[in-house]
Enzyme design. Structure first.
Site, PDB file in Angstrom:
ATOM      1  N   SER A 377       0.775  -1.174  -0.026  1.00 52.03           N
ATOM      2  CA  SER A 377      -0.024   0.151   0.232  1.00 52.03           C
ATOM      3  C   SER A 377       0.623   1.181   0.054  1.00 52.03           C
ATOM      4  O   SER A 377       1.974   1.297   0.724  1.00 52.03           O
ATOM      5  CB  SER A 377      -0.917   0.086   1.254  1.00 52.03           C
ATOM      6  OG  SER A 377      -0.214  -0.134   2.330  1.00 52.03           O
ATOM      7  N   LYS A 383       5.708  11.625  -0.213  1.00 47.45           N
ATOM      8  CA  LYS A 383       5.947  11.025   1.099  1.00 47.45           C
ATOM      9  C   LYS A 383       6.646   9.826   0.942  1.00 47.45           C
ATOM     10  O   LYS A 383       7.371   9.472   2.045  1.00 47.45           O
ATOM     11  CB  LYS A 383       4.912  11.462   1.976  1.00 47.45           C
ATOM     12  CG  LYS A 383       4.588  12.797   2.105  1.00 47.45           C
ATOM     13  CD  LYS A 383       3.185  12.741   3.230  1.00 47.45           C
ATOM     14  CE  LYS A 383       2.469  14.140   3.334  1.00 47.45           C
ATOM     15  NZ  LYS A 383       1.451  14.220   4.037  1.00 47.45           N
ATOM     16  N   GLU A 384       6.016   9.068   0.143  1.00 47.28           N
ATOM     17  CA  GLU A 384       6.546   7.733  -0.004  1.00 47.28           C
ATOM     18  C   GLU A 384       7.424   7.358  -1.217  1.00 47.28           C
ATOM     19  O   GLU A 384       6.686   7.318  -2.310  1.00 47.28           O
ATOM     20  CB  GLU A 384       5.495   6.786   0.185  1.00 47.28           C
ATOM     21  CG  GLU A 384       4.809   6.625   1.569  1.00 47.28           C
ATOM     22  CD  GLU A 384       3.452   6.192   1.418  1.00 47.28           C
ATOM     23  OE1 GLU A 384       3.059   5.783   2.779  1.00 47.28           O
ATOM     24  OE2 GLU A 384       2.800   5.809   0.420  1.00 47.28           O
ATOM     25  N   ASP A 413      -3.272   4.514  -3.493  1.00 48.12           N
ATOM     26  CA  ASP A 413      -4.421   5.511  -3.039  1.00 48.12           C
ATOM     27  C   ASP A 413      -4.481   6.839  -3.610  1.00 48.12           C
ATOM     28  O   ASP A 413      -5.622   7.628  -3.412  1.00 48.12           O
ATOM     29  CB  ASP A 413      -4.390   5.356  -1.523  1.00 48.12           C
ATOM     30  CG  ASP A 413      -5.833   5.032  -1.042  1.00 48.12           C
ATOM     31  OD1 ASP A 413      -6.655   4.432  -1.724  1.00 48.12           O
ATOM     32  OD2 ASP A 413      -6.349   5.467   0.062  1.00 48.12           O
ATOM     33  N   LYS A 606      -9.270   5.714   4.615  1.00 47.76           N
ATOM     34  CA  LYS A 606      -8.018   5.696   4.421  1.00 47.76           C
ATOM     35  C   LYS A 606      -7.092   4.285   4.072  1.00 47.76           C
ATOM     36  O   LYS A 606      -7.817   3.709   3.097  1.00 47.76           O
ATOM     37  CB  LYS A 606      -7.354   6.211   5.707  1.00 47.76           C
ATOM     38  CG  LYS A 606      -7.907   7.726   6.335  1.00 47.76           C
ATOM     39  CD  LYS A 606      -7.449   8.212   7.316  1.00 47.76           C
ATOM     40  CE  LYS A 606      -7.871   9.485   7.688  1.00 47.76           C
ATOM     41  NZ  LYS A 606      -7.533  10.193   9.088  1.00 47.76           N
ATOM     42  N   LYS A 607      -6.304   3.721   4.878  1.00 45.49           N
ATOM     43  CA  LYS A 607      -5.603   2.408   4.543  1.00 45.49           C
ATOM     44  C   LYS A 607      -6.649   1.493   4.663  1.00 45.49           C
ATOM     45  O   LYS A 607      -6.387   0.520   4.044  1.00 45.49           O
ATOM     46  CB  LYS A 607      -4.438   2.490   5.517  1.00 45.49           C
ATOM     47  CG  LYS A 607      -3.512   1.362   5.051  1.00 45.49           C
ATOM     48  CD  LYS A 607      -2.246   0.917   6.135  1.00 45.49           C
ATOM     49  CE  LYS A 607      -1.510  -0.190   5.999  1.00 45.49           C
ATOM     50  NZ  LYS A 607      -0.549  -0.413   6.866  1.00 45.49           N
ATOM     51  N   ASP A 631       4.043  -2.799   4.265  1.00 46.40           N
ATOM     52  CA  ASP A 631       3.791  -1.294   3.752  1.00 46.40           C
ATOM     53  C   ASP A 631       4.908  -0.965   2.722  1.00 46.40           C
ATOM     54  O   ASP A 631       5.758  -1.933   2.698  1.00 46.40           O
ATOM     55  CB  ASP A 631       4.218  -0.596   5.339  1.00 46.40           C
ATOM     56  CG  ASP A 631       3.306  -0.213   6.322  1.00 46.40           C
ATOM     57  OD1 ASP A 631       2.172  -0.649   6.039  1.00 46.40           O
ATOM     58  OD2 ASP A 631       3.655  -0.264   7.383  1.00 46.40           O
ATOM     59  N   ASP A 846      -5.170  -1.880  12.409  1.00 52.87           N
ATOM     60  CA  ASP A 846      -4.449  -3.212  12.723  1.00 52.87           C
ATOM     61  C   ASP A 846      -4.943  -3.723  14.056  1.00 52.87           C
ATOM     62  O   ASP A 846      -5.417  -4.996  13.909  1.00 52.87           O
ATOM     63  CB  ASP A 846      -3.008  -2.785  12.406  1.00 52.87           C
ATOM     64  CG  ASP A 846      -2.500  -1.622  13.313  1.00 52.87           C
ATOM     65  OD1 ASP A 846      -3.358  -1.123  14.078  1.00 52.87           O
ATOM     66  OD2 ASP A 846      -1.302  -1.395  13.241  1.00 52.87           O
TER      67      ASP A 846
END
Length: 1143
Positions: A377, A383-384, A413, A606-607, A631, A846
């Site tokens: 994801s 940012k990633e 996303d 969101k996630k 991740d 989680d």
């Protein structure tokens, strides 16, 4: 039932096998065999004549495994359509049709791997056509005519529809025209799979169940097979009966009933895949005893403190006793779940023998392991970084697991074209990287980490071409990184060029239509363009309507289409293969890019929402019974990690496991681990201890899930397991089960506590949505996830060889169905996010997701491998670390104030497991008492009082015993967990740092949200740049101010000033009270010692803080202390120090 095994060593040499001696044995209740003497046999048997005879396994027609040569290849139309699907970008969503856009190319460079999206075969031989021939997953041209005339798909469709089906090469009619009849025109709306007749999932489930079942074989005339006639005509012997034969006399004597077994029975069918490694009693017994002793001492100490108040400072005594009672309660919640720690080990050799070794049920030795869908994801390429995500994907594709059983899904996303093209570049580079890893057994299989290793890369490498191959791959990887880094600029320049062209076209059109009238400025939307010259359907660089982060269509692109069933070896060095891969399987796993639909007005969660979208899409496309989520910055460090987790899932009782959690390990952390980023106390102490209960909590990444557990079903045989504290004394009456009346594939699928609440497909649309394809996939996933039925103790197993049948080919209607299940409206009026999939409503989804599974009676396993399974990155900056802890603590507060509170857990959850989950929701509230307790030493020094009347022997004895037991418990925890003492101390330090900053903010944020409905957030207010070129840990010294730092700074300054005030008061007092001073100073130093890493973070890089800062800090502390003594002098003195006066 006797086990079957055979020996063929003698027959291979042309010799008849030696008849073994028959030994009679009986089977004990444990499943083992005990030798029986002739005297112990029944009278009617003992009267018979005994003789040696040979027991053979007959190749009877009704017990034949499926012959691989008899399997029919899929039709040409299906292979062509799969190629069409893998070369098309599928889009669709709410109130829009699903379309497939056939892409000539996905990236600027040419695709050379046959599985790569956009890969084509040879050039079309039709004059005037520049198209490419469709190729299959092995790179071979798909030719519709026996004359092997090369023709592209478009020309073939034209030849069938407009040319009477005549081949342009041999001028003969095509024998197979289904490709043209079933063709899908590019850009046209796609239809969903039909519900008429047996679905694909139902057909696959039927094939799996009948693949190796000994059913009655009928002859061509339709009559039943005559067993006696076959035995007579072939002069064969039929079956084993109950005879087994010893080898070297290993059968046990029945006198002492020792359970001995033949050596064959100790082989693969009977060997477990995992085993428990218990903690030595010499460590665990004292550990448990110390816990009990400390509990007793704490109880006595608190009763003594309550009965002996400080009459001189009752307010100070009351605050301290309240905090100490809470600390004792919090320690109990943390310590009780640690009573049963455990270690586990796996046996990968047994896994290979059971699932990948030739046997009667699997004569070819094809992998019988279940499929695994891996989820990655990502949400924001800024940012990633895409390079980090690409390296994670490359490590997944290179995992040591059967290629045809592995599927990777990337959830973007943000719907960014940058991520899309970075994934395409990663798929292209995988063509070289994956075979290189397989050829030379590379570890780790993340190229960035591998090429950054400090150790010698030549260690244990014996192939002479390794150095040359590594040099070439390193150069290709450097070029790959340059391409990834240049993608933003490449996309921008390409989009500017296409937008300029569109603007020129619009201006020309305006001139033609306007004539002599004055023209208005042309407004052309600044679109983002793909490599093939079409609009990107996701988020544009300049956001517009239906092309922004929260408003775009759903997208699915098969980057790497499913591999062929048989291995595909590479070639020698040529233009397409820069390395020699002649002995290497070059197939790549399925890789799919997914960006779910987003529209304004919908809560996308969101996630958790992104993960649920991947669950549904993967169920449609590959339907792996197990799901591993990572991740984007966590990569596979151990290529056999999936096999390690599969050992637990496929072992006896594995069908009751909801997930296997791996520990998180991190890279790039400073050697001293200043802020406890490794978090080893949690991962190596708490999680190991929970493994001895009902299982570890789910921590968000590095977790292998059972798909049916994510679907919200109860574990199999849930009625046979009674958990809870009172179930042993007060068992509930059992109802007459109706499970047997349900179909076999439905018996293991139950929801709820009552037997009537079983799988009813008619009700599934309310829980899972209106996708019949998704609902049909559920029993298939459940059947594939069962362990092998290779032992009488294995319940709810599947027959060996059931998963060796080929997969279904992808078609356009299947991907269109996947588009529909990732639309923004699909979850409306369903139980997704409530009971099914990842649970919504919490920042820490989680923990809640794992809690729901344990609450239904599932178990989980903690898998610690010798070589780290996964590795990732963690923030080493103080501010980033505090914000990370703030998010975790905020989620815990939300859990405490929700229905997921452990107080409301079901009886299926064990009592100690419930205490562990209760601690998860309560631990942030300790910050309220911790803040008060950190100020108590300063208040004691300011007031000249202490929490007790005097430092008498009783108080000091209690304090000494409590401290010693804490230290001894820490030593024993270090002993059985394997962590270092420094790691334990760092964890203690950051417990106080986080408790006085992030945890306090989380409690305030949670209370405001619950009481007043106000949501607040703590954001960065200023940032200072760090020197990233000189130090790998430059971010460690960067100071980013945040309001979370205010409480710890206040505590430090207050305690420092209080120490100075206390010394001044005592020194200049007529009757110094040294005992009160020592008590206050001791606890002040205890607070300051825990806050030392925080102080170092404020000071920045060593040597960068000017000396004048320390000088002025000391002068200010001394001045304030003297002023305090002057304002409030000691009793009986109006001057400082008696006769001393300021000059």
């Amino acid at each position: 039932m006797a086990s079957r095994y055979f020996k063929n060593s003698d027959s291979q040499h042309g010799r008849a096998p030696v008849p073994p001696t028959v030994t009679f044995a009986r089977r004990t209740s444990s499943g083992r065999y005990v030798n029986l003497s002739r005297d112990s046999l029944d009278s009617d048997i003992s009267g018979l004549e005994f003789s040696n005879y040979t027991v053979q396994i007959p190749a009877t027609p009704d017990n034949q495994p499926m012959d691989p040569s008899m399997r029919v290849d899929p039709p040409m139309s299906q292979r062509v359509e799969e190629q069409y699907v893998s070369s098309s970008l599928f889009t669709g969503g709410y109130n829009s049709v699903t379309r497939a856009h056939l892409m000539d190319k996905v990236i600027e460079s040419e695709s050379i791997h046959p599985q790569m999206a956009g890969a084509k075969g040879s050039s079309c031989a039709v004059p005037g056509c520049d198209g490419k021939v469709m190729s299959d997953e092995r790179g071979e041209d798909i030719l519709p005519c026996e004359c092997d005339f090369k023709i592209c798909r478009e020309c073939f469709v034209d030849a069938v529809k407009t040319g009477d089906g005549i081949c342009p090469g041999c001028k003969e009619p095509y024998k197979n025209t289904d490709l043209a009849i079933n063709s899908v025109e590019p850009g046209q709306p796609l239809h969903l799979p039909s519900n008429v007749g047996m679905s694909k999932m139902e057909r696959r489930l039927s094939l799996m169940k009948s693949a190796n079942r000994s059913a009655i074989v009928r002859s061509q005339t339709g009559a039943d097979f005559d067993h006696n006639r076959w035995l007579f005509e072939t002069k064969g012997t039929y079956g084993y009966g109950n005879a087994i034969w010893p080898k070297d006399g290993v059968l046990a004597d029945d006198k002492n009933d020792e359970t001995g077994e033949p050596l064959e029975l100790l082989n693969k069918p009977w060997r477990p895949l995992t085993r428990k490694l218990k903690i030595p009693a010499a460590v665990l017994s004292p550990y448990r005893l110390l816990i009990f002793v400390r509990m007793v001492v704490l109880g006595l100490f608190l009763s003594w403190r309550i009965s002996n108040p400080n009459e001189d400072a009752r307010w100070l005594w009351l605050m301290s006793i309240i905090c100490e009672i809470w600390f004792a309660f919090s320690w109990l919640l943390d310590q009780l779940p640690k009573l049963c720690p455990i270690n586990r080990a796996t046996d990968l050799n047994v896994l290979k023998e059971k699932f990948e070794t030739p046997s009667l049920a699997n004569p070819t030795g094809k992998s019988d392991l279940p499929g695994v869908d891996l989820f990655v994801s990502t949400a924001d390429p800024d940012k990633e970084p895409p390079l980090v995500t690409a390296n994670t994907i490359l490590s997944i594709l290179a995992a040591d697991y059967p290629v045809e059983k592995l599927s990777c899904y990337v959830s973007d996303d943000g719907g960014a074209l940058l991520t899309f093209e970075a994934m395409a570049e990663a798929a292209s580079f995988a063509n070289l990287w994956i075979p290189f890893c397989r050829k030379h057994n590379i570890e780790p299989r993340n190229p960035e980490s591998y090429f950054s290793l400090k150790k010698d890369p030549l260690k244990n490498k014996v192939r002479p071409d390794f150095v040359k191959d590594r040099r070439r791959v390193k150069r290709e990887y450097d070029e790959f990184k340059v391409r990834i880094n240049g993608l933003p600029d490449s996309i921008r320049r390409r989009s500017d060029a296409y937008n300029a062209r569109e603007e020129i076209k619009a201006m020309k059109l305006q001139r033609q239509t306007a004539g002599d009238e004055p023209m208005e400025p042309v407004k052309v939307s600044k679109a983002t363009w793909m490599a093939d010259g079409t609009h990107w359907p996701g988020t544009w660089t300049v956001p517009t309507l239906e092309h922004s982060k929260g408003d775009h269509a759903g997208i699915i692109q098969v980057m790497l289409k499913p591999p062929s069933e048989e291995p595909l070896h590479g070639t020698t060095v040529d233009n397409n293969s820069p390395l020699d891969f002649t002995e290497v399987d070059i197939r790549l796993p399925l890789l799919v890019y997914v960006s779910r639909e987003k529209r304004p007005g919908y809560d996308h969660n969101k996630k958790a929402g992104a993960m649920n979208a991947l669950v549904r899409a993967s169920a449609i496309m590959s339907n792996g019974p197990f799901i591993l989520n990572l991740d984007c910055d966590h990569y596979i460090y151990n290529s056999q990690a999936i096999r390690e987790g599969m050992c637990f899932m496929m072992d006896r009782g594995g069908d009751r496991l909801c997930y296997v959690q791996f520990p998180q390990r991190f890279e790039g952390i400073d050697p001293s681990d200043r802020y406890a980023n490794h978090n080893t106390v949690f991962f190596d102490v708490n999680m190991r201890a929970l493994d001895g209960l009902q299982g570890p909590v789910y921590v968000g990444t590095g977790c292998l899930f059972r798909r049916t557990a994510l679907y919200g079903f109860d574990p199999p045989r849930s009625k046979e397991y009674h958990s809870g504290c009172c179930s042993c004394c007060f068992s509930r009456p059992k109802k007459k089960s109706s499970v047997s009346s349900a179909p076999e594939e439905h018996q293991a699928l139950r929801m709820g506590d009552s037997d009537d609440d079983q799988m009813n497909p008619s009700l599934f649309s309310k829980r899972f949505g209106n996708s019949s394809f998704l609902i049909d996939s559920i029993p298939v996933a459940e059947f594939q996830g069962r362990p092998l039925a290779d032992h009488p103790a294995v319940k709810n197993g599947r027959p060996p060889g059931a998963l060796t049948i080929p997969r279904e080919l992808l078609d356009a209607s299947t991907v269109a169905e996947a588009i529909s299940v990732i639309s923004c409206w699909y979850e409306d009026k369903t139980e997704w996010g409530n009971r099914v999939g990842w649970i919504y409503g919490s920042v820490t989804e989680d923990v809640v997701t794992g809690y729901r599974m344990h609450n239904r009676g599932w178990r989980s396993i903690y898998c610690v491998t010798k070589r780290d399974a996964f590795r990732g990155t963690a923030p080493i900056n103080l501010t980033d670390r505090l914000h990370q802890v703030l998010r975790w603590a905020t989620g815990s507060v939300e859990i405490f104030f929700s229905r997921n509170n452990a107080f409301l857990a079901s009886p299926k959850m064990k009592i100690l497991q419930r205490i562990a989950y209760l601690n998860v929701g309560i631990y942030p509230f300790t910050s309220l008492f911790l803040i008060v307790y950190c100020f108590l030493p300063a208040l004691s020094l300011f007031s000249g009082q202490f929490i007790v009347q005097t430092l008498n022997v009783a108080f000091l004895t209690y304090l000494l015993v409590i401290t010693l037991t804490l230290c001894m418990l820490a030593i024993l925890e270090i002993k059985w967990s394997g962590i270092a003492l420094e790691e334990w101390w760092r964890n203690e330090q950051f417990w106080l740092i986080g408790g006085t900053s992030a945890h306090l903010a989380a409690v305030l944020q949670g209370l405001l949200k619950v009481v007043a409905g106000i949501e607040i957030s703590f954001t960065l207010t200023s940032k200072s740049a760090g020197d990233e070129n000189d130090d790998d840990f430059a971010d460690l010294y960067v100071l980013k101010w945040t309001s979370l730092m205010i409480p710890p700074i206040t505590i430090m300054i207050t305690n420092l000033i209080a120490i100075a005030v206390g010394f001044s008061r005592t020194i200049y007092s007529a009757i110094p009270q040294w005992s009160r001073l020592l008590g206050g100073v001791f606890f002040s130093f205890w607070v300051l010692a825990h806050l030392y890493p925080f102080a170092k973070g404020l000071m920045g890089r060593r040597g960068r803080t000017p000396t004048i800062v320390f000088v002025w800090s000391g002068l200010i502390a001394i001045t304030i202390s003297l002023l305090w003594v002057a304002i409030n002098p000691p009793a009986g003195n109006n001057q400082i120090g008696g006769s001393f006066q300021f000059p």
